[in-house]
Design an enzyme around this catalytic site. Structure first.
Site, mmCIF file in Angstrom:
data_model
loop_
_atom_site.group_PDB
_atom_site.id
_atom_site.type_symbol
_atom_site.label_atom_id
_atom_site.label_comp_id
_atom_site.label_asym_id
_atom_site.label_seq_id
_atom_site.Cartn_x
_atom_site.Cartn_y
_atom_site.Cartn_z
ATOM 1 N N ARG A 50 0.848 -1.197 0.000
ATOM 2 C CA ARG A 50 0.000 0.000 0.000
ATOM 3 C C ARG A 50 0.882 1.245 0.000
ATOM 4 O O ARG A 50 0.567 2.255 -0.621
ATOM 5 C CB ARG A 50 -0.957 -0.005 1.201
ATOM 6 C CG ARG A 50 -1.693 1.309 1.401
ATOM 7 C CD ARG A 50 -3.062 1.187 2.059
ATOM 8 N NE ARG A 50 -3.149 0.253 3.154
ATOM 9 C CZ ARG A 50 -2.625 0.434 4.375
ATOM 10 N NH1 ARG A 50 -1.975 1.539 4.669
ATOM 11 N NH2 ARG A 50 -2.769 -0.484 5.302
ATOM 12 N N TYR A 102 -14.610 16.941 -17.013
ATOM 13 C CA TYR A 102 -15.026 15.540 -17.066
ATOM 14 C C TYR A 102 -16.193 15.360 -16.084
ATOM 15 O O TYR A 102 -16.129 15.823 -14.937
ATOM 16 C CB TYR A 102 -13.836 14.661 -16.666
ATOM 17 C CG TYR A 102 -14.174 13.213 -16.554
ATOM 18 C CD1 TYR A 102 -14.455 12.472 -17.698
ATOM 19 C CD2 TYR A 102 -14.231 12.579 -15.325
ATOM 20 C CE1 TYR A 102 -14.782 11.122 -17.606
ATOM 21 C CE2 TYR A 102 -14.548 11.236 -15.219
ATOM 22 C CZ TYR A 102 -14.827 10.516 -16.360
ATOM 23 O OH TYR A 102 -15.141 9.197 -16.260
ATOM 24 N N ASP A 173 -5.835 19.085 -15.142
ATOM 25 C CA ASP A 173 -6.088 17.721 -15.619
ATOM 26 C C ASP A 173 -5.611 17.672 -17.072
ATOM 27 O O ASP A 173 -6.194 18.293 -17.952
ATOM 28 C CB ASP A 173 -7.586 17.405 -15.501
ATOM 29 C CG ASP A 173 -7.934 15.981 -15.954
ATOM 30 O OD1 ASP A 173 -7.177 15.408 -16.761
ATOM 31 O OD2 ASP A 173 -8.976 15.462 -15.503
ATOM 32 N N LYS A 198 -6.517 6.544 -20.089
ATOM 33 C CA LYS A 198 -6.679 7.082 -21.443
ATOM 34 C C LYS A 198 -5.373 6.956 -22.227
ATOM 35 O O LYS A 198 -4.928 5.853 -22.458
ATOM 36 C CB LYS A 198 -7.192 8.519 -21.337
ATOM 37 C CG LYS A 198 -8.315 8.715 -20.289
ATOM 38 C CD LYS A 198 -9.585 7.951 -20.612
ATOM 39 C CE LYS A 198 -10.587 7.922 -19.456
ATOM 40 N NZ LYS A 198 -11.014 9.199 -18.942
HETATM 41 C C1 LIG Z 1 -11.616 9.606 -17.688
HETATM 42 C C2 LIG Z 1 -11.248 10.910 -17.125
HETATM 43 C C3 LIG Z 1 -11.109 11.081 -15.747
HETATM 44 C C4 LIG Z 1 -11.392 9.968 -14.753
HETATM 45 O O1 LIG Z 1 -10.488 8.912 -14.884
HETATM 46 P P1 LIG Z 1 -10.847 7.374 -14.607
HETATM 47 O O2 LIG Z 1 -9.567 6.688 -14.906
HETATM 48 O O3 LIG Z 1 -11.965 7.000 -15.536
HETATM 49 O O4 LIG Z 1 -11.264 7.272 -13.192
HETATM 50 C C5 LIG Z 1 -10.700 12.326 -15.285
HETATM 51 N N1 LIG Z 1 -10.464 13.351 -16.133
HETATM 52 C C6 LIG Z 1 -10.611 13.204 -17.463
HETATM 53 C C7 LIG Z 1 -10.354 14.373 -18.354
HETATM 54 C C8 LIG Z 1 -11.011 11.987 -18.002
HETATM 55 O O5 LIG Z 1 -11.157 11.869 -19.321
#
Ligand SMILES: *Cc1c(COP(=O)(O)O)cnc(C)c1O
Length: 384
Positions: A50, A102, A173, A198
């Site tokens: 962890r 998002y 982000d 992604k």
């Molecule tokens: C998908 C996404 C998230 C969340 O990520 P997960 O891996 O699905 O939890 C946050 N910000 C953006 C811009 C995203 O496309």
């Protein structure tokens, strides 16, 4: 001289010349929960997974190096990363967040963080005066650029100046462009967020999330929080993301090349009333993108003449998959109204321009001729 990003996706400088892990080229998966101590008061450097695991640590070092941060932390998903990020704040704190984010981030802020006493102002950071929303409780500004799904582009450097002036954290982000095309820390941001699910992972096969920072104090706090709350990425998933990152550059370049062609094709369709892609010179954020990023990405949002036509496209696609998510090698098409942004209140969704005629494409790395052929047949098939 600093190394190029494609090299950084493959090699960590600090390891070079060392014959570690029996010379294994692929980093080993340390599938262990705990570690034996050599003696009382001694540690191998790892005590319990962890807190840290060598495979996760390797991935974190690679991502820190790609974002030019001093530390990166890998989480079980993007949302796990953002949830931990919110633990930096205390009841009474106020955050300025981009109005177009998002959907999952909006859901987290308004349903979970708000309950914990944190308040938010939703601001269109790409065009509104952010400064006018700052009050004595404001602690941070949280943005995406380009935004999801409306592709609004915010000038990161300009916003960083405002954040510095008022002693606020700037959090970006960076999921949509990945570190291959944009490095917010270099532009003055304090923390970068990624959904590693992604582009970093890139294969639509595993979830992951990251927080990256170039501040010692924030890194220390994050390390305390990840060991305390326990959402660190598992060893095997860390290895999958490490493997995905090896081809980040060639995937991004290919997906972007395909996206430019598809954006141009969409512009010529009678049924399409608008194409929102920041790589088109007519996009309002085009010049800022050229200044702060090395590419435009492979996400395209477009509007159809009717909701019925939008739904018909979703029904008809075959090779292109009607699915949530983005940034993988396979091309996906999304309906933000009922998928990624379903939990965003109607009035906010519509104010942001996410109408029922809006679709979002995450362009993959297929042969572009095949993608165009499928779109051609989907758009012009004589049914109804
Ligand atoms: C998908 C996404 C998230 C969340 O990520 P997960 O891996 O699905 O939890 C946050 N910000 C953006 C811009 C995203 O496309």
């Amino acid at each position: 001289m600093a190394r190029g990003i494609d090299t950084k996706c493959l090699h960590l400088e600090e390891e070079e010349g060392q014959n570690i892990h029996y010379g294994a080229i692929s980093y080993p998966i340390y599938q262990t929960a705990t570690y034996a101590h050599p003696g009382v008061g001694q540690s191998t450097g790892y005590d319990y997974s962890r807190l840290q695991n060598p495979t996760r640590e390797q991935l974190e070092k690679v991502v820190a190096s790609l974002e030019n941060g001093i530390d990166a932390l890998a989480f079980s998903s993007g949302m796990a990363a953002i949830s931990l990020l919110m633990e930096l704040f205390a009841p009474g704190d106020h955050l300025i967040v981009d109005a177009d984010l998002y959907g999952g981030s909006i859901r987290l802020f308004s349903n979970v963080s708000a309950k914990n006493g944190i308040s938010f102002s939703n601001v269109e950071c790409y065009r509104e005066s952010v400064e006018s929303y700052i009050n004595e409780h404001t602690k941070a500004i949280y943005i995406e650029t380009p935004t999801n799904p409306m592709m609004n582009v915010t000038d990161i450097e300009a916003l960083a100046k405002i954040a510095k002036k008022h002693g606020l954290l700037l959090i970006v982000d960076n999921t949509f462009l990945s570190p291959y095309f944009q490095n917010p820390l270099d532009l003055g941001a304090d923390i970068v967020v990624h959904s590693g699910t992604k582009y970093l992972g890139g294969h639509n096969d595993t979830l992951a999330g990251f927080l990256v920072t170039n501040r010692e104090d924030i890194s220390e706090r994050f390390r305390f929080l990840i060991k305390t709350t326990g959402a660190g990425l598992a060893p095997f998933d860390s290895w999958l993301i490490l493997r995905g990152i090896k081809t980040l550059g060639i995937r991004m370049e290919r997906a972007q090349k395909n996206a430019i062609e598809i954006a141009k094709w969409l512009q010529c369709q009678e049924a399409v009333t608008g194409v929102i892609y920041p790589g088109l010179p007519e996009h309002p954020g085009y010049e800022i993108m050229r200044k702060q990023a090395r590419g435009f990405g492979a996400m395209i949002t477009f509007r159809l003449k009717s909701k019925e036509f939008a739904l018909a496209i979703l029904e008809k696609v075959r090779m292109i998959k009607f699915a949530e998510s983005l940034g993988g090698v396979e091309t996906l098409i999304t309906y933000p109204t009922t998928q990624t942004h379903a939990d965003v209140p109607n009035e906010i969704r519509e104010k942001n321009g996410i109408t029922e005629e809006t679709l979002r494409l995450s362009v993959g790395i297929e042969d572009v001729e095949d993608l165009l052929e499928e779109l051609e047949s989907v758009f012009h098939e004589k049914t109804n």
